[in-house]
Each structure stands twice: as C-alpha cells, then as structure tokens.
Scaffold this motif. Sequence first.
Motif, PDB file in Angstrom:
ATOM      1  N   THR A 155       0.830  -1.210   0.000  1.00 24.65           N
ATOM      2  CA  THR A 155       0.000   0.000   0.000  1.00 24.65           C
ATOM      3  C   THR A 155       0.861   1.255   0.000  1.00 24.65           C
ATOM      4  OG1 THR A 155      -1.703  -1.193   1.234  1.00 24.65           O
ATOM      5  CG2 THR A 155      -1.871   1.206   1.181  1.00 24.65           C
ATOM      6  N   ILE A 187       0.724   4.013  -2.992  1.00 24.48           N
ATOM      7  CA  ILE A 187       0.390   5.411  -2.717  1.00 24.48           C
ATOM      8  C   ILE A 187       1.468   6.325  -3.280  1.00 24.48           C
ATOM      9  CG2 ILE A 187       0.209   7.138  -0.881  1.00 24.48           C
ATOM     10  CD1 ILE A 187      -1.277   5.043   0.788  1.00 24.48           C
ATOM     11  N   LEU A 243      -7.004   0.772  -5.184  1.00 23.70           N
ATOM     12  CA  LEU A 243      -6.282   2.036  -5.069  1.00 23.70           C
ATOM     13  C   LEU A 243      -6.384   2.865  -6.349  1.00 23.70           C
ATOM     14  CD1 LEU A 243      -2.989   1.371  -3.065  1.00 23.70           C
ATOM     15  CD2 LEU A 243      -4.722   3.083  -2.595  1.00 23.70           C
ATOM     16  N   LEU A 261      -7.361   8.767  -2.998  1.00 19.77           N
ATOM     17  CA  LEU A 261      -6.521   8.471  -1.838  1.00 19.77           C
ATOM     18  C   LEU A 261      -7.137   8.960  -0.530  1.00 19.77           C
ATOM     19  CD1 LEU A 261      -2.892   9.130  -3.159  1.00 19.77           C
ATOM     20  CD2 LEU A 261      -3.988   6.940  -2.687  1.00 19.77           C
ATOM     21  N   PHE A 299      -9.241   6.294   0.944  1.00 17.11           N
ATOM     22  CA  PHE A 299      -8.735   4.922   1.019  1.00 17.11           C
ATOM     23  C   PHE A 299      -8.781   4.354   2.431  1.00 17.11           C
ATOM     24  CE2 PHE A 299      -5.410   1.611   1.032  1.00 17.11           C
ATOM     25  CZ  PHE A 299      -6.008   0.767   0.099  1.00 17.11           C
ATOM     26  N   LYS A 300      -8.612   5.216   3.440  1.00 18.94           N
ATOM     27  CA  LYS A 300      -8.690   4.706   4.810  1.00 18.94           C
ATOM     28  C   LYS A 300     -10.072   4.123   5.094  1.00 18.94           C
ATOM     29  CE  LYS A 300      -9.744   9.310   6.687  1.00 18.94           C
ATOM     30  NZ  LYS A 300      -9.293  10.377   7.612  1.00 18.94           N
ATOM     31  N   CYS A 334     -10.164   0.600   3.720  1.00 19.47           N
ATOM     32  CA  CYS A 334      -9.467  -0.324   4.616  1.00 19.47           C
ATOM     33  C   CYS A 334     -10.342  -0.680   5.814  1.00 19.47           C
ATOM     34  CB  CYS A 334      -8.155   0.287   5.098  1.00 19.47           C
ATOM     35  SG  CYS A 334      -6.898   0.457   3.810  1.00 19.47           S
ATOM     36  N   TYR A 394      -1.353   4.089   4.994  1.00 16.31           N
ATOM     37  CA  TYR A 394      -2.035   5.353   4.696  1.00 16.31           C
ATOM     38  C   TYR A 394      -1.717   6.393   5.774  1.00 16.31           C
ATOM     39  CZ  TYR A 394      -5.775   8.721   3.903  1.00 16.31           C
ATOM     40  OH  TYR A 394      -6.470   9.880   3.683  1.00 16.31           O
ATOM     41  N   TRP A 395      -1.820   5.993   7.031  1.00 18.90           N
ATOM     42  CA  TRP A 395      -1.596   6.932   8.129  1.00 18.90           C
ATOM     43  C   TRP A 395      -0.152   7.402   8.215  1.00 18.90           C
ATOM     44  CZ3 TRP A 395      -4.873   3.705  12.077  1.00 18.90           C
ATOM     45  CH2 TRP A 395      -6.225   4.088  11.959  1.00 18.90           C
ATOM     46  N   SER A 451       1.798   7.698   5.479  1.00 15.89           N
ATOM     47  CA  SER A 451       2.163   8.305   4.198  1.00 15.89           C
ATOM     48  C   SER A 451       1.973   9.817   4.206  1.00 15.89           C
ATOM     49  CB  SER A 451       1.324   7.702   3.058  1.00 15.89           C
ATOM     50  OG  SER A 451       1.685   6.363   2.830  1.00 15.89           O
TER      51      SER A 451
END
Length: 406
Positions: free
Chosen positions: A96, A100, A197, A202, A205-206, A209, A249-250, A252
């Motif tokens: 991931t 990203i 994705l 973006l 995206f969380k 998930c 994600y967190w 990035s």
Amino acid sequence: MSSIPNPIAAGGNPTVPDLASTPAAKKAKVFFPHLDGLRFVCFFLVFLFHFNKTTVEHYQASQREVPAFFKAFTVLFQNGNLGVNFFFVLSGFLITFLLIREKEHTGRIHVGHFYMRRILRIWPLFYLCVFIGFVVFPKVAYLIGMGAEEHARPLWYLTFLNNFDVIETGHPNSLVLGILWSIAIEEQFYLTWPLLLSFVPLRYFKHVCLLILGGSLLFRAFHHNQPDVLYFNTFAVIGDMALGGLLAYWTSYDSRFLRWITKLPRWQIIAIYAIAAGLFLLRRKLFYSGIPAAAITERLIIGTFFGLIIVEQNFSQNSFFKFAQFRRMSSMGIYTYGLYCLHFIGIYIALALFRSAGANEFSVPINLTLGIAALLITIGISMLSYHLFEKRFLKLKDRFAFIVRN
C-alpha cells in the motif's frame, strides 16, 4: 493532503523522497531498512514451529514419550505460525505504501506494471514448488517408502486458489505444497489491491481499509466455529492486509498517527513489544477458549500489535534498537521468500541424511543438531534458488517499476 516529510536518514528511518518535486521521468526510491530483519524473524518463527511440530509428531507416531525439552519448546513456539500473520500485515503495509507513492509520483497506479512485478517475484518459485510437490515429491516418497496418494488438486494450485483446496480436502501429503496456501492469499491480495487504489481517491482509502476490516470481522463472526475457515479462507484473513494498508495510509501523510509514532515514548514502545510477546505466548489460552468473540477478533488484535512493531521500527525516533543494526540477519531478508517456500525441503533433506547415517532419531541432542542442519540446508538452497533461479526474473522487475528500492 501534504506529502510525508523526509525522515532523517541518519536515524535509520525509511528513505522517502519528496515525490512532488521528483521529475516524472526519474524513478523515485523508497527503502525501509528494517523490514529485511523483520522478514527473517517471521520466517525463523515459522521454521521453528514446523521443525518442532515434525519432531513431536515423530515421537508420538512411534508411541514414544515426548522429551521434556520438546514439551517446553512447544510451549514457547507452538504459535510460531503467527509469523505468517506478520507477513500478511507487512505485505499490506509495504504494498500500500508503495502504491500510494506511485499514485502521487505518476498521477495514477499502473496496474499492469504492478501485476508484472508481482508475477516476476512470485510465480517462478511458486510454480517450481508446485512442480516439486506434485511431480518430484511423490516419486521420492515412493522410493523411501513414504508413498501416499496426493489428494491435493493441481488445478487449484495452478490458479492460486489452493488455500480453498486446503479447506475442502485437508493438508496435502507433500508439505512443500502445504505451506503454499499463504502465497495464494498474497496473490489474491495482489490481484485486487491495486484495482482498489486505482479507482478510490486516496483521501477515501482509509475508509476502504476500515470497510474491509469490518467485512472480515463479520465473515469471521459467521464462521467462528470453523477453525479451518478462520485460518485459511481469504475473507477471514484479508483484514491483516487491510490493517497493514491502513497503517501505510496513516504514515504516508503528516498525520496525527505519524507524529505519535515518530515521538513514541519509550515506555509505550516497551508496552507494544511486551503485549505482542504476551499474545504470542498466550494465544491459545486467550483466543481458543471457545468464546466466539475471541475467535472473531484474534487476527485483528494480534495484527494490530504486529503492525505497531512495523511502524515503530520504521518511523520511531526513540527505538531501543533497529533491525538494520543486525546486519547478518537483515542480509538474509532478500532470501525470505525462498526460505519460507523451501524450508520443508531443507527439513526433508536433513532427515534423510541423518537417517542414512543411522543417527538416533529419539535423542534430543541429535534432534537439535538435525534442526540446525535443516536450517543451514534451507539457507543454502534458498540462496542458490535466489542467485541461480529467482534473480533471472527479478532483474526484469525494475523495467515495470516507478518506485524502486534505494
């Protein structure tokens, strides 16, 4: 959303360029220096689990008392197969994170290129193991008097659906095939994840998930009394990858979570590792109690602390140690795919050598020596596989990459 700030390379944190200022024609580089060591630890836990299980079952099949040493060893490493859970979270995080970065760097995810990279990495060794399991192993087993008809279905292995075959028909007689179920789930994840994705912005995206995590928990709730489904079914374990994706994600972006991980106090770091160790040792007492809620949430709880270890290692500035400091262990990281796929071959070879030498199969020192020999043989054949076979395909990967290892 702003790009993640460049971590301080001197602190051993991941090298992540500011992709907003990187020329489109130039391939961006990302490197997590501590993941290779973590990968080897995961493999080693799985190896200890399988070797000990093989040894204990041999004592039991011969109606011999299992020595106290191996009883104690079982208590310590009966949950060594959690190394697979760790691999799943790690895959979700790394894939991931890289996707990203690719989307930010090039404006989109090149799904076809991603598939080619995964094909070049996964397929050659996977299909070699399938060939060994269905063609070579039965002939060798027949010659040494271990002949038994293989009930595993080749088509399910050729199409990466073999985890479902294990649920329906049980474990294959060839243990070389038996460990490939997790590779099938990884491949199913690789098939769907870049598509998600690609189509989901973006910033949302969380939520994807979290939705997948919730769906996996719901699936586990419906099958809480079916252990094989909970362990081998893709929908029961996909939450591990989604959890890794959420952590990616967190981390990035300049998020509250990233700032917390970066400045993580040492007492919280101690707590993360202590709880993870406790879950590893007490897993069966905590989650195999017959309480539905325990079976449903097992992977989420364990995966959360595995994920915290991954981000602590790669982003925390207050770590007690970094896995990259263990250079010999980290240098083995590039071989972990082969180590995982081929370690039963190493165990088989060691057993054959010791039996042909007339070694006492029920001596604890002999069995320990056999275990060391099996590990060294596994490392040897994995290195040969990597340099003589896998590397021929890996050399082609960067042709399809937009983000490469630094």
